[in-house]
Design a protein around this motif. Structure first.
Motif, PDB file in Angstrom:
ATOM      1  N   SER A 130      -8.614 -34.835  40.794  1.00  0.00           N
ATOM      2  CA  SER A 130      -7.158 -34.744  40.869  1.00  0.00           C
ATOM      3  C   SER A 130      -6.678 -33.984  42.104  1.00  0.00           C
ATOM      4  CB  SER A 130      -6.599 -34.106  39.601  1.00  0.00           C
ATOM      5  OG  SER A 130      -6.913 -32.740  39.566  1.00  0.00           O
ATOM      6  N   LEU A 131      -7.525 -33.132  42.663  1.00  0.00           N
ATOM      7  CA  LEU A 131      -7.104 -32.378  43.850  1.00  0.00           C
ATOM      8  C   LEU A 131      -7.589 -33.039  45.142  1.00  0.00           C
ATOM      9  CD1 LEU A 131      -7.735 -28.771  42.518  1.00  0.00           C
ATOM     10  CD2 LEU A 131      -5.644 -30.127  42.435  1.00  0.00           C
ATOM     11  N   HIS A 132      -8.247 -34.176  45.010  1.00  0.00           N
ATOM     12  CA  HIS A 132      -8.743 -34.942  46.167  1.00  0.00           C
ATOM     13  C   HIS A 132      -9.685 -34.110  47.032  1.00  0.00           C
ATOM     14  CE1 HIS A 132      -6.012 -38.185  45.090  1.00  0.00           C
ATOM     15  NE2 HIS A 132      -5.179 -37.205  44.768  1.00  0.00           N
ATOM     16  N   PRO A 384      -1.392 -31.967  43.948  1.00  0.00           N
ATOM     17  CA  PRO A 384      -2.234 -32.896  44.717  1.00  0.00           C
ATOM     18  C   PRO A 384      -1.669 -33.144  46.120  1.00  0.00           C
ATOM     19  CG  PRO A 384      -1.990 -33.681  42.472  1.00  0.00           C
ATOM     20  CD  PRO A 384      -1.085 -32.487  42.603  1.00  0.00           C
ATOM     21  N   PHE A 385      -2.526 -33.086  47.110  1.00  0.00           N
ATOM     22  CA  PHE A 385      -2.227 -33.266  48.541  1.00  0.00           C
ATOM     23  C   PHE A 385      -1.422 -32.107  49.138  1.00  0.00           C
ATOM     24  CE2 PHE A 385      -2.747 -37.737  47.183  1.00  0.00           C
ATOM     25  CZ  PHE A 385      -3.885 -38.007  47.925  1.00  0.00           C
ATOM     26  N   VAL A 386      -1.068 -31.110  48.340  1.00  0.00           N
ATOM     27  CA  VAL A 386      -0.306 -29.976  48.857  1.00  0.00           C
ATOM     28  C   VAL A 386      -1.168 -28.727  48.862  1.00  0.00           C
ATOM     29  CG1 VAL A 386       1.701 -28.473  48.466  1.00  0.00           C
ATOM     30  CG2 VAL A 386       1.903 -30.928  48.113  1.00  0.00           C
ATOM     31  N   GLY A 387      -1.640 -28.343  47.666  1.00  0.00           N
ATOM     32  CA  GLY A 387      -2.385 -27.097  47.515  1.00  0.00           C
ATOM     33  C   GLY A 387      -1.633 -26.181  46.583  1.00  0.00           C
ATOM     34  N   LYS A 388      -2.077 -24.930  46.534  1.00  0.00           N
ATOM     35  CA  LYS A 388      -1.475 -24.002  45.570  1.00  0.00           C
ATOM     36  C   LYS A 388      -0.053 -23.639  45.964  1.00  0.00           C
ATOM     37  CE  LYS A 388      -5.276 -21.594  45.959  1.00  0.00           C
ATOM     38  NZ  LYS A 388      -6.208 -22.690  46.147  1.00  0.00           N
ATOM     39  N   GLY A 402      10.071 -35.073  33.598  1.00  0.00           N
ATOM     40  CA  GLY A 402       8.994 -34.123  33.842  1.00  0.00           C
ATOM     41  C   GLY A 402       8.332 -34.311  35.194  1.00  0.00           C
ATOM     42  N   ILE A 403       9.143 -34.565  36.220  1.00  0.00           N
ATOM     43  CA  ILE A 403       8.555 -34.726  37.554  1.00  0.00           C
ATOM     44  C   ILE A 403       9.121 -33.632  38.461  1.00  0.00           C
ATOM     45  CG2 ILE A 403       8.090 -36.317  39.469  1.00  0.00           C
ATOM     46  CD1 ILE A 403       8.900 -38.631  37.625  1.00  0.00           C
ATOM     47  N   SER A 404       8.232 -32.807  38.979  1.00  0.00           N
ATOM     48  CA  SER A 404       8.660 -31.772  39.932  1.00  0.00           C
ATOM     49  C   SER A 404       8.229 -32.211  41.326  1.00  0.00           C
ATOM     50  CB  SER A 404       8.042 -30.425  39.558  1.00  0.00           C
ATOM     51  OG  SER A 404       6.651 -30.560  39.346  1.00  0.00           O
ATOM     52  N   TYR A 405       8.954 -31.723  42.334  1.00  0.00           N
ATOM     53  CA  TYR A 405       8.680 -32.137  43.710  1.00  0.00           C
ATOM     54  C   TYR A 405       8.424 -30.894  44.558  1.00  0.00           C
ATOM     55  CZ  TYR A 405      10.437 -36.576  42.030  1.00  0.00           C
ATOM     56  OH  TYR A 405      10.612 -37.725  41.304  1.00  0.00           O
ATOM     57  N   TRP A 406       7.424 -31.004  45.429  1.00  0.00           N
ATOM     58  CA  TRP A 406       6.934 -29.850  46.184  1.00  0.00           C
ATOM     59  C   TRP A 406       6.778 -30.219  47.653  1.00  0.00           C
ATOM     60  CZ3 TRP A 406       5.694 -25.687  42.812  1.00  0.00           C
ATOM     61  CH2 TRP A 406       5.724 -26.023  41.451  1.00  0.00           C
ATOM     62  N   THR A 407       6.875 -29.213  48.499  1.00  0.00           N
ATOM     63  CA  THR A 407       6.667 -29.458  49.930  1.00  0.00           C
ATOM     64  C   THR A 407       5.552 -28.547  50.434  1.00  0.00           C
ATOM     65  OG1 THR A 407       8.342 -27.796  50.409  1.00  0.00           O
ATOM     66  CG2 THR A 407       9.071 -30.103  50.397  1.00  0.00           C
ATOM     67  N   LYS A 408       5.152 -28.804  51.666  1.00  0.00           N
ATOM     68  CA  LYS A 408       4.087 -27.961  52.212  1.00  0.00           C
ATOM     69  C   LYS A 408       4.307 -27.696  53.693  1.00  0.00           C
ATOM     70  CE  LYS A 408       0.893 -31.707  53.020  1.00  0.00           C
ATOM     71  NZ  LYS A 408      -0.425 -32.212  52.692  1.00  0.00           N
ATOM     72  N   ASN A 409       3.518 -26.762  54.187  1.00  0.00           N
ATOM     73  CA  ASN A 409       3.728 -26.232  55.525  1.00  0.00           C
ATOM     74  C   ASN A 409       2.474 -26.305  56.384  1.00  0.00           C
ATOM     75  OD1 ASN A 409       2.673 -24.513  53.567  1.00  0.00           O
ATOM     76  ND2 ASN A 409       3.158 -22.702  54.760  1.00  0.00           N
ATOM     77  N   TYR A 410       1.535 -27.167  56.043  1.00  0.00           N
ATOM     78  CA  TYR A 410       0.321 -27.378  56.846  1.00  0.00           C
ATOM     79  C   TYR A 410      -0.212 -28.758  56.509  1.00  0.00           C
ATOM     80  CZ  TYR A 410      -1.142 -25.768  52.313  1.00  0.00           C
ATOM     81  OH  TYR A 410      -1.228 -25.610  50.964  1.00  0.00           O
ATOM     82  N   ARG A 411      -1.078 -29.240  57.374  1.00  0.00           N
ATOM     83  CA  ARG A 411      -1.699 -30.549  57.130  1.00  0.00           C
ATOM     84  C   ARG A 411      -3.094 -30.351  56.566  1.00  0.00           C
ATOM     85  NH1 ARG A 411       1.315 -34.183  59.988  1.00  0.00           N
ATOM     86  NH2 ARG A 411       2.659 -33.094  61.447  1.00  0.00           N
ATOM     87  N   THR A 412      -3.468 -31.190  55.610  1.00  0.00           N
ATOM     88  CA  THR A 412      -4.856 -31.164  55.156  1.00  0.00           C
ATOM     89  C   THR A 412      -5.683 -31.980  56.152  1.00  0.00           C
ATOM     90  OG1 THR A 412      -4.508 -33.129  53.817  1.00  0.00           O
ATOM     91  CG2 THR A 412      -4.167 -31.013  52.742  1.00  0.00           C
TER      92      THR A 412
END
Ligand code: SF4
Length: 452
Positions: A130-132, A384-388, A402-412
């Motif tokens: 699930s965390l790829h 998934p695809f973001v991180g903690k 029940g869908i939450s949306y998240w952003t991130k500040n780096y590239r995997t």
């Protein structure tokens, strides 16, 4: 004048080793045997028959049939439970069928079919990896997900298998429901590939040395790996991941391991590297004097810190009292820093354990202010695809579905060419069974459309 009570009352409780002779199978086990890592490993429970031999008539056939059904149809992890962990189930008295069913450690270490949800056993978006992590391998077992840190999976086994394991794709033996991915390189070649990659990537400064559980790497091989890591000047943090510090503390008290850990810790200190142990305790019952002794020993020989990363699970620890009782015992009695609670990941057949993001936010709110600030754990969602992400970092949230949306500040490592990666919103899903009726209906409709 009325006296309003605090929502949580702290009371100091010293750790107690439960009496293992209350189990028929261990009536004659001596303290010397109990404290031997080898005896613990030999006497691990690996199947229903062995559990029956330990529990005797204390638990009736209904439970064993339920366990067999789970093993045959639903379990994503095979059974492996050290006596140390079984002894923390129903710790104060002889278990009965009902108290064994209700026990929080039993609920995640020995799951049974009736624990799982019949309506939504898995979320439609649950996946094996699930965390790829596997998708982000830069060498076999080496996941490069965050810019400055890597996860090194040295092996795919542990001294204990947890029913909710997020690495169920790789870790442990195959079950009827899940054929496991296999590591193919010889350990020596795998380790070599990790070291080569790290030497060539000075931007990576932090290595989580994991698996599986490092307690299953023969000590001399683990020490050789760690010493090679310590030889790379750009590595500044090393974290050893071992649930066995709690599940099999006897391992971390063996002279060969303690002496070796001292050599590694001394070298780390000389080189100015932070060497820490990260363990995985989910409930206060798991903390015994032996766990505290293993932790104190690691700290005495020079490990800088021992921290806990638990997993938040319904039926196990998802209440304010459970979390605070555990954190106070970690911090005040066992010498372990309460660091994180992860939300249980979106793997198959795990819906009965998962909690919604809003519930995790509420729990985070409710545990603030009791522990010292530095020992107040963060509840995190590994998106998934973001991180903690801390659970309050959600960008948008559709509570009905029940869908939450998240952003991130780096590239995997797999997004080098994705110009959109940092402007996208990434979804995470609450368990469907707890949604309002309209949300449950919406998901059922999607499911029907999928099946048609
Ligand atoms: S100890 Fe960790 S890696 Fe091993 S089964 Fe449990 S959760 Fe998975």
């Amino acid at each position: 004048m009325t006296h309003a009570e605090q929502p949580y009352e702290y009371r100091r409780r010293e750790l107690v080793e439960p009496d293992w002779t209350r189990f028929p199978g261990w009536r004659d086990a001596t303290r010397e045997q109990w404290e031997s890592a080898q005896w613990q490993r030999v006497n691990c429970v690996k199947n229903v028959k062995q559990l029956r031999a330990v529990l005797g008539d204390l638990v009736d056939e209904r439970f064993f049939a339920d366990l067999t059904a789970d093993q045959e149809r639903l379990a994503t992890m095979s059974m492996l439970v050290p006596p140390q962990m079984i002894n923390t189930m129903v710790p104060d008295t002889e278990p009965t069928t009902d108290t064994f069913y209700a026990d929080p450690i039993r609920r995640y270490m020995i799951p049974v079919a009736s624990d799982r949800r019949a309506d939504w056993p898995s979320h439609p978006y649950a996946t094996r990896d699930s965390l790829h992590e596997h998708d982000m391998w830069v060498a076999e077992g080496l996941t490069h997900r965050y810019p400055t840190k890597v996860l090194a999976e040295l092996l795919s086994t542990c001294p204990q298998y947890c029913g909710h394991c997020t690495r169920m794709d790789l870790v442990g033996n195959s079950t009827p429901a899940i054929e496991k991915l296999k590591l193919t390189l010889k350990p020596v070649d795998r380790f070599e590939a990790h070291i080569d990659y790290l030497r060539g990537h000075p931007e990576v400064r932090d290595v989580v040395v994991s698996g599986g559980d490092v307690a299953n790497v023969p000590w001399k091989n683990l020490e050789a790996y760690l010493m090679r890591l310590l030889g790379i000047e750009t590595i500044r943090d090393i974290r050893l991941a071992t649930k066995a510090l709690m599940g099999l503390p006897q391992h971390w008290l063996q002279p060969e391991v303690v002496e070796g850990l001292e050599r590694v810790a001394r070298t780390a200190r000389r080189r100015g590297v932070n060497l820490a142990i990260h363990t995985h305790v989910n409930h206060v019952q798991s903390l015994t004097p032996l766990v505290a002794r293993a932790t104190a020993t690691a700290l005495e020989v020079g490990v800088r810190d021992v921290r806990n990363q638990g997993v938040l699970m319904r039926g196990v620890n998802a209440t304010t009292t459970d979390l605070l009782d555990l954190c106070f015992a970690l911090q005040g009695e066992a010498g372990i820093l309460p660091y994180y609670f992860y939300m249980c990941d979106m793997i198959p057949n795990a819906e009965h354990w998962r909690v919604a993001v809003w519930q995790a936010q509420q729990l985070q709110h409710d545990i603030m202010g009791y522990l010292p600030g530095y020992a107040t754990p963060r509840i995190v969602c590994d998106v998934p695809f973001v991180g903690k992400r801390w659970v309050h970092m959600v960008t948008a949230y559709d509570r009905e579905r029940g869908i939450s949306y998240w952003t991130k500040n780096y590239r995997t490592s797999i997004e080098a060419d994705d110009v959109e990666a940092l402007s996208k919103q990434y979804p995470y899903y609450d368990p469907i069974d707890g949604l309002p009726e309209a949300g449950r209906k919406w998901w059922a409709k999607q499911d029907d459309a999928e099946a048609a």
